[in-house]
Design a protein around this motif. Structure first.
Motif, PDB file in Angstrom:
ATOM      1  N   TYR A 102      -7.158   1.124   9.540  1.00 25.15           N
ATOM      2  CA  TYR A 102      -5.954   1.026  10.195  1.00 25.15           C
ATOM      3  C   TYR A 102      -7.566   0.304  11.735  1.00 25.15           C
ATOM      4  O   TYR A 102      -7.821  -0.267  11.921  1.00 25.15           O
ATOM      5  CB  TYR A 102      -5.511   2.182  10.799  1.00 25.15           C
ATOM      6  N   TYR A 148      -0.021   5.461  -1.312  1.00 26.74           N
ATOM      7  CA  TYR A 148      -0.202   6.705  -0.611  1.00 26.74           C
ATOM      8  C   TYR A 148       0.906   7.740  -0.494  1.00 26.74           C
ATOM      9  O   TYR A 148       0.500   9.219  -0.390  1.00 26.74           O
ATOM     10  CB  TYR A 148       0.239   6.630   1.171  1.00 26.74           C
ATOM     11  N   VAL A 179      -2.823  -2.453   5.032  1.00 31.26           N
ATOM     12  CA  VAL A 179      -2.624  -1.123   4.013  1.00 31.26           C
ATOM     13  C   VAL A 179      -3.835  -0.533   4.548  1.00 31.26           C
ATOM     14  O   VAL A 179      -2.841   0.916   4.087  1.00 31.26           O
ATOM     15  CB  VAL A 179      -4.010  -2.114   2.931  1.00 31.26           C
ATOM     16  N   GLY A 180      -3.949  -0.324   5.617  1.00 28.30           N
ATOM     17  CA  GLY A 180      -4.519   0.960   6.539  1.00 28.30           C
ATOM     18  C   GLY A 180      -3.264   1.993   7.292  1.00 28.30           C
ATOM     19  O   GLY A 180      -2.517   2.792   7.056  1.00 28.30           O
ATOM     20  N   SER A 181      -2.525   1.229   7.714  1.00 27.23           N
ATOM     21  CA  SER A 181      -0.739   1.540   8.572  1.00 27.23           C
ATOM     22  C   SER A 181      -0.070   2.093   7.288  1.00 27.23           C
ATOM     23  O   SER A 181       1.089   2.842   8.106  1.00 27.23           O
ATOM     24  CB  SER A 181      -0.731   0.233   9.018  1.00 27.23           C
ATOM     25  N   SER A 186       7.360   6.616  -0.534  1.00 26.27           N
ATOM     26  CA  SER A 186       6.490   5.386  -1.102  1.00 26.27           C
ATOM     27  C   SER A 186       7.200   4.369  -1.633  1.00 26.27           C
ATOM     28  O   SER A 186       7.004   3.085  -1.179  1.00 26.27           O
ATOM     29  CB  SER A 186       5.307   5.697  -2.612  1.00 26.27           C
ATOM     30  N   ALA A 210      -0.284   4.152   5.579  1.00 27.64           N
ATOM     31  CA  ALA A 210      -0.256   5.543   5.445  1.00 27.64           C
ATOM     32  C   ALA A 210       0.774   5.843   6.592  1.00 27.64           C
ATOM     33  O   ALA A 210       1.096   7.775   6.481  1.00 27.64           O
ATOM     34  CB  ALA A 210      -1.567   6.558   5.374  1.00 27.64           C
ATOM     35  N   ALA A 229       0.932  -1.633   0.062  1.00 28.05           N
ATOM     36  CA  ALA A 229      -0.401  -0.223   0.128  1.00 28.05           C
ATOM     37  C   ALA A 229       0.953   1.184   0.491  1.00 28.05           C
ATOM     38  O   ALA A 229       0.544   2.555  -0.387  1.00 28.05           O
ATOM     39  CB  ALA A 229      -1.420  -0.311   1.393  1.00 28.05           C
ATOM     40  N   GLN A 230       2.001   0.997   0.530  1.00 23.54           N
ATOM     41  CA  GLN A 230       3.212   2.298   0.137  1.00 23.54           C
ATOM     42  C   GLN A 230       2.502   3.371  -0.934  1.00 23.54           C
ATOM     43  O   GLN A 230       3.735   4.163  -0.876  1.00 23.54           O
ATOM     44  CB  GLN A 230       4.221   2.392   0.646  1.00 23.54           C
ATOM     45  N   GLY A 264      -6.299   5.812   5.988  1.00 27.48           N
ATOM     46  CA  GLY A 264      -5.532   5.264   6.477  1.00 27.48           C
ATOM     47  C   GLY A 264      -5.590   4.593   7.939  1.00 27.48           C
ATOM     48  O   GLY A 264      -6.000   3.618   8.054  1.00 27.48           O
TER      49      GLY A 264
END
Length: 401
Positions: free
Chosen positions: A81, A61, A106-108, A342, A110, A57-58, A77
């Protein structure tokens, strides 16, 4: 906000990632038993699934934060999480848990990419390295206390409460960030969110020799750390029989890293990122080589205090390597900080997670795979640093800003 609040906030944002990993380590055995995981090594997938989502995911973002600013993608993000942590509280199967852990990663992501971008927005050169060292010092408080919190939760409840704690912590930090953090992206640095612009940003990163080589070096060094995290419970509890004292041993090593980060923040302005990180990398190689020799030819298992001493000394070097390598990689990329963060984060996390998974899955009832992994990755890291610096170590050519 003032510098102190800024440093602490950035540290806590990044610490949500560490919390999502370290707090559950004491509960891996119960998680596996509750969800029908028979193979002991397969419990490590709870960590690996999170790290894979976190790494992939990075890639997204950074370009999003270069186009829409730092605040909005960070808040999105953080919400992912929190919601995924709440969903895991009621998860019925191991497969679904791994899927939700991937989503939580994926959320983390960010908190990793955008936090580094925010710091790069505000600071440059050695000031960025100093700020990142202070952030890492505060950030390292979480690995010190998180396993203890997880162990305490396991004493009064079950593993489901661990994820409820993660969600509540995420809510608190999100509220603080929403109320207090202004937008830091300079309007002049806004980049269009198109395929060509994103590809162009990636090309800048991947063709900047210093940034690329330090990122690859970081990838291998972080792989060693992830390898330990994957097998920590098996080593501390399975080999050394620490039981509920496992978090204490885990915290002792984390304190070495935290103290090293503090010293780095005080010394980097005087000696520079290269001198400190290069010396630390060589120290890491020497310590892990001696550790490997003792592991191969010494008593089995190695006396616990000796094992902990080697590990603590190695992680002390790691505390100087991590923040400086990251700052050296980001230094020439300020004009594409989000995209750069990223790409660099994706490479170091996904690559490090893969290396760490390989080390963790090699666990054979002894600490040998982990120790051998530590030494091997340090040699590879040195090779890429030498490539990035054209064979010259310790040359301080960063500006004093």
């Amino acid at each position: 906000m003032g510098k102190v609040e800024f440093i602490v906030m950035m540290a806590f944002l990044m610490a949500l990632n560490a919390l999502a990993i370290d707090i559950m380590l004491p509960g891996l055995q119960e998680i596996g038993a509750s969800l029908g995981v028979e193979n002991e090594n397969h419990r490590q997938y709870v960590v690996s699934a999170y790290l894979i989502g976190f790494g992939i995911a990075q890639l997204f973002y950074g370009p999003l934060s270069d186009r829409f600013g730092r605040r909005l993608p960070m808040l999105i993000g953080l919400i992912i999480y929190i919601v995924s942590a709440l969903a895991i509280v009621a998860v019925p199967s191991f497969g679904l848990m791994l899927a939700l852990r991937f989503i939580q990663g994926v959320g983390s992501a960010a908190t990793r990419v955008i936090t580094v971008s925010i710091v790069r927005d505000v600071f440059g050169g050695r000031r960025m390295a100093e700020a990142m060292s202070l952030i890492m010092m505060v950030f390292m408080v979480v690995p010190v206390i998180a396993p203890g919190i997880g162990q305490t939760v396991m004493l009064v409840g079950n593993w489901h409460l661990i994820f409820l704690f993660i969600a509540v912590a995420g809510m608190i930090v999100t509220t603080w960030m929403y109320l207090r953090l202004p937008e830091t992206l300079n309007p002049a640095d806004v980049r269009p969110f198109t395929f060509s612009s994103v590809l162009g940003g990636f090309r800048i990163v991947l063709t900047t020799r210093v940034a690329l080589c330090y990122t690859i070096a970081s990838t291998f060094i972080f792989g060693a750390l992830f390898g330990f995290i994957n097998s920590a419970q098996q080593i501390y509890v399975g080999i050394y029989g620490l039981g509920v004292l496992f978090p204490v041993a885990f915290a002792a090593v984390a304190l070495f890293m935290s103290f090293a980060s503090f010293l780095n923040s005080r010394l980097v302005g005087r000696f520079g990122m290269r001198r400190l990180s290069h010396a630390s990398l060589l120290g890491f190689i020497a310590i892990t080589f001696l550790w490997l020799l003792v592991q191969l030819f010494g008593p089995q298992p190695m006396p616990f205090l000796l094992f902990l001493s080697f590990f603590g000394l190695a992680m002390f070097q790691f505390g100087w390597i991590g923040s400086n390598f990251n700052s050296l990689a980001m230094e020439p990329l300020g004009h594409v900080a989000g995209t750069a963060s990223s790409v660099l984060g994706f490479m170091s996390t996904v690559g490090g997670a893969a290396i760490g998974a390989a080390i963790g899955q090699a666990f054979d009832g002894t600490a040998l795979p982990m120790v051998a992994g530590f030494f091997s990755v340090s040699i590879v890291g040195l090779i890429f640093v030498l490539i990035g610096e054209k064979g010259q170590l310790f040359h301080p050519h960063n500006p004093r800003v």
